[in-house]
Design an enzyme around this catalytic site. Structure first.
Site, PDB file in Angstrom:
ATOM      1  NE  ARG A   1       0.331   4.827   0.220  1.00  0.00           N
ATOM      2  CZ  ARG A   1       1.475   5.074   1.472  1.00  0.00           C
ATOM      3  NH1 ARG A   1       1.544   3.785   2.313  1.00  0.00           N
ATOM      4  NH2 ARG A   1       2.104   5.890   1.785  1.00  0.00           N
TER       5      ARG A   1
ATOM      6  CE  LYS B   1       3.180   4.838  -2.396  1.00  0.00           C
ATOM      7  NZ  LYS B   1       3.173   6.295  -2.864  1.00  0.00           N
TER       8      LYS B   1
ATOM      9  CG  HIS C   1      -5.851   7.829  -3.441  1.00  0.00           C
ATOM     10  ND1 HIS C   1      -4.904   6.844  -2.995  1.00  0.00           N
ATOM     11  CD2 HIS C   1      -5.045   8.929  -3.576  1.00  0.00           C
ATOM     12  CE1 HIS C   1      -3.788   7.588  -2.303  1.00  0.00           C
ATOM     13  NE2 HIS C   1      -3.860   8.866  -2.730  1.00  0.00           N
TER      14      HIS C   1
ATOM     15  NE  ARG D   1      -3.103   7.134   1.332  1.00  0.00           N
ATOM     16  CZ  ARG D   1      -2.253   6.802   2.213  1.00  0.00           C
ATOM     17  NH1 ARG D   1      -2.644   5.996   3.023  1.00  0.00           N
ATOM     18  NH2 ARG D   1      -1.093   7.442   2.254  1.00  0.00           N
TER      19      ARG D   1
ATOM     20  CG  HIS E   1       1.833  10.726   3.939  1.00  0.00           C
ATOM     21  ND1 HIS E   1       0.748  11.787   3.999  1.00  0.00           N
ATOM     22  CD2 HIS E   1       1.513  10.006   2.822  1.00  0.00           C
ATOM     23  CE1 HIS E   1      -0.010  11.667   3.070  1.00  0.00           C
ATOM     24  NE2 HIS E   1       0.340  10.520   2.366  1.00  0.00           N
TER      25      HIS E   1
ATOM     26  CE1 TYR F   1      -5.694  14.132   1.918  1.00  0.00           C
ATOM     27  CE2 TYR F   1      -3.414  14.074   2.427  1.00  0.00           C
ATOM     28  CZ  TYR F   1      -4.365  13.570   1.772  1.00  0.00           C
ATOM     29  OH  TYR F   1      -4.338  12.466   1.004  1.00  0.00           O
TER      30      TYR F   1
END
Length: 298
Positions: A148, A172, A240, A243, A266, A275
């Site tokens: 990220r 995150k 992004h 990524r 994730h 994806y």
């Protein structure tokens, strides 16, 4: 400063100190909550105790009428729900007035990626200017590890293990990941580290601005876009997208959804599964171009 502002400032301090959210995430929360402060003030509210579900619904309707998209409204309401949950936990609200208010579902757009040929062209930066070397290193790391933007700018030198070709990133929710970055990224990081001291910085940051400070997310976005133009790519290059490209290319090569989920950091597999739609699009185009029975109705 009104009670409305004071409570939001307290909440932002909580997110910064207790939750240790990144500056970029904190800024997003601040922007979303400033919008509700303005709306509440316009409607004569002096404190959050006066806020009810009707006001939250009116706020959502007003936001939509002013052109806010469904996805952006969902983000705004999510920030508001989190803030009200915190006020409830502080015994300053009895219930969360935003709990039952939701944004209309946004159409799910598949993320755009850069194909392998264009990616190779983008990474073909062979200039010995220190800033160009830094940019090549950032591009290699971001595409090589699927980082990220906040993870890239947050990298410190101590997070590197160049001997093993790995990097530690804080994702995150303060979740740490240990990731391989590939030999090209290692080589360009080493090249950048040889030049980094030219900026005379005592900052621990891996990537510096020309002023010797940790490079900002905005600066990275600007530099990547400029390199996309210089290298002749037709599509706008933003961090992004690298990524997305990492995830797509990894899935096309391996088909290992769980592995890609771990690499991307994730929390939910459903986030990674988008994806697989990209991969299917690729396979469908190959089928249509190559299979003798593909040209239906012609």
């Amino acid at each position: 400063m009104t009670d409305l502002h004071t409570d939001v400032e307290r909440y932002l301090r909580y997110l910064s100190v207790e939750r240790q959210l990144s500056p970029i995430t904190l800024l997003n929360y601040q922007r979303q909550l400033e919008a509700i402060i303005n709306f509440a003030s316009e409607n004569g509210l002096q404190s959050w105790q006066q806020c009810d579900v009707t006001m939250v619904r009116n706020f959502a309707v007003r936001s939509r009428r002013k052109g806010l998209g469904a996805a952006s409204l969902a983000l705004r309401l999510s920030a508001l729900r989190s803030f009200f949950d915190w006020l409830v936990s502080q015994n300053e609200l009895k219930a969360n007035p935003a709990k039952g208010v939701s944004a209309p579902k946004a159409p799910r757009h598949l993320p755009k990626n850069i194909d392998v040929d264009d990616m190779n062209r983008l990474l073909d930066i062979d200039i010995n200017d220190p800033l160009a070397v830094r940019d090549r290193a950032m591009l290699e790391v971001m595409y090589g590890a699927g980082l990220r933007l906040s993870e890239l700018v947050g990298l410190d030198i101590k997070h590197l293990d160049l001997e093993s070709g790995e990097v530690w990133v804080m994702g995150k929710g303060s979740k740490e990941r240990r990731l391989p970055i590939g030999r090209n990224a290692v080589a360009w990081i080493e090249h950048w580290l040889d030049l980094r001291d030219l900026f005379g910085s005592e900052d621990d940051a891996l990537f510096l601005s020309k002023l010797g400070k940790r490079i900002s997310a905005r600066n990275v976005q600007k530099r990547f876009a400029e390199w996309g133009i210089k290298q002749g790519l037709n599509n706008h290059v933003h961090p992004h997208k690298l990524r997305h490209s990492f995830a797509t290319h990894m899935l096309e090569s391996s088909g290992d959804l769980r592995g890609v989920q771990e690499l991307l950091g994730h929390a939910n597999l459903s986030t990674t599964q988008i994806y697989t739609h990209l991969d299917f699009q690729h396979l469908a185009s190959v089928y249509d171009a190559a299979h003798p029975r593909a040209k239906r109705g012609k």
